[in-house]
Design an enzyme around this catalytic site. Sequence first.
Site, PDB file in Angstrom:
ATOM      1  N   ARG A 131       1.873 -74.357 -76.807  1.00 44.45           N
ATOM      2  CA  ARG A 131       1.895 -75.109 -75.546  1.00 44.45           C
ATOM      3  C   ARG A 131       2.497 -76.491 -75.709  1.00 44.45           C
ATOM      4  O   ARG A 131       2.989 -77.090 -74.779  1.00 44.45           O
ATOM      5  CB  ARG A 131       0.453 -75.313 -75.064  1.00 44.45           C
ATOM      6  N   HIS A 156     -15.591 -58.127 -93.095  1.00 48.62           N
ATOM      7  CA  HIS A 156     -15.343 -58.278 -94.539  1.00 48.62           C
ATOM      8  C   HIS A 156     -16.355 -57.503 -95.391  1.00 48.62           C
ATOM      9  O   HIS A 156     -15.983 -56.789 -96.318  1.00 48.62           O
ATOM     10  CB  HIS A 156     -15.389 -59.747 -94.956  1.00 48.62           C
TER      11      HIS A 156
END
Length: 516
Positions: free
Chosen positions: A50, A247
Amino acid sequence: MQSGKIGGPMVFVIFGGHGDLTWRKLVPALYSLFLDDWLPDRFEILGIGRKQLSDESYRERLRDGVDKFSPGKADPNKWTEFSSHINFRTADLEDKQAFAGIAEELGTYDEKWGTKATRIYYLALPPQMIKPVAEGLAAAKLNLDREYARIVVEKPFGHDLNSARELNVLLSNYFQESQIFRIDHYLGKETVQNIIAFRFGNTLFEPIWNRRYIDHVQITVAEKDGVGHRSGYYEHAGALRDMVQNHLLQILCLIAMEAPVSVNSDEIRQKKVDVLRAIRTILPEQVHQSAVRGQYGPGWIEGERVRGYRAEEGVAPDSPTETFAAVKFYVDNWRWQDVPFYLRTGKRMPSTVSEVAIQFRPVPHQTFPASALLDNRPNRLLIAIQPEEGILLRFEVKHPGQHMALAPVMMQFYYREAFKVRSPEAYETLLLDIMRGDSTLFMRADQTEAAWAVIEPILDMWQSVGPTDFPNYEAGTWGPEQADVLIAQDGRSWIMPTLLQCQEDLAKCRLAREQS
Ligand code: BG6
């Protein structure tokens, strides 16, 4: 790293090009791949964000990231060469028109190179942005080419089973499964991949890799750091979603999976899904016996006083978010029936360490008299994932002397000693695999859903019954007392990570506490 350049031209379009992940992980990894001569001669990195930013100031920021997070500082000549391939474009990703502009720009690369480039759309963005970007790419027809267009999505992949399903449906509306790369960066870690090599490249361990010989498995992923600047995300996630769902379950899958026929990506991913599907469902009334949550209060890390989670920037003063989770799972199949897998992870623990401990059963019959067994311990295999990478095996030998006495010893293998080469960072491996189109180390849609299904009963219970005792562990300790009870009720205890560094860190925490 040995070299083996990628052939065809390649464009990385990084949505969230100005963000932390790009700065800290992605560009340092791409720079290392460039230094090791993996990147093709024709490549471009297009950061999209942005901000209003010139290419020059964008490159400067990225260089700062490379200096901070790469193995060495950026070499001035190499950096100039590498960064000449980097550009930045300002865009509002909620505006579909922006994608038409990106498509036009990508077209100019194809024209310049006289051939079609592989395009990697990397979404280094908060989860709510996945939808507008996937739709924007589709509106600009950037998704259509199955062979050349790939989309990379970071975790968290949804925040529960339903949202993960919705996300999978959304992506599959626009992309084929072979184009989608869902990242769990643990799978890129050298030692995590080594679990497959170790298990299936040796004859030695596989025959004893089962309930007959293994008593239980422990997986510890501990971090010294607190929540840092990520409270905006973490407050809605917590340790179970942030670490266990992905994980830790990935590691569990690699430890528990059946032997794949080949290292073909679908074969390995299928074997992992089989494990997730075999995990015993934790019923609501069992959650309190199978899972423990914790939140850190103030304490000491490396001799320094640190604040509690509720006093961290952006965290609610009565936050119910867990920063620690310990869970006991069972894998219901022939190999693992009734072998517990204990998983624990937490922030603000004494040390940053990830380790898998495989504890074997005691010998079936004791040959030696009690006097020989004063220091008798069961065999144990440790897989050290980080910061040290290696494998350690504990076994019994005769203690030297005129009496028969057994003593445990450790046989150790460390990557850094055995190979004396740098292990690639997880993101280097994963980015290279994306470039090659190899999805072995990425999560398939059904795997993400199966992993959510495993933890959903705990999430639901924890959400409906809030914690009453938070904070319940002091920073710089191994978590709440209830985690010790979780494993002690089975007559076992948590295995202290073996690494020296870890023990030094722990000693520093203790000393500081005593002196305060
Ligand atoms: C991320 C989590 O996926 O893994 C973080 O969102 C965590 O909370 C990090 O700190 C740990 O990764 P590593 O590679 O540092 O062990």
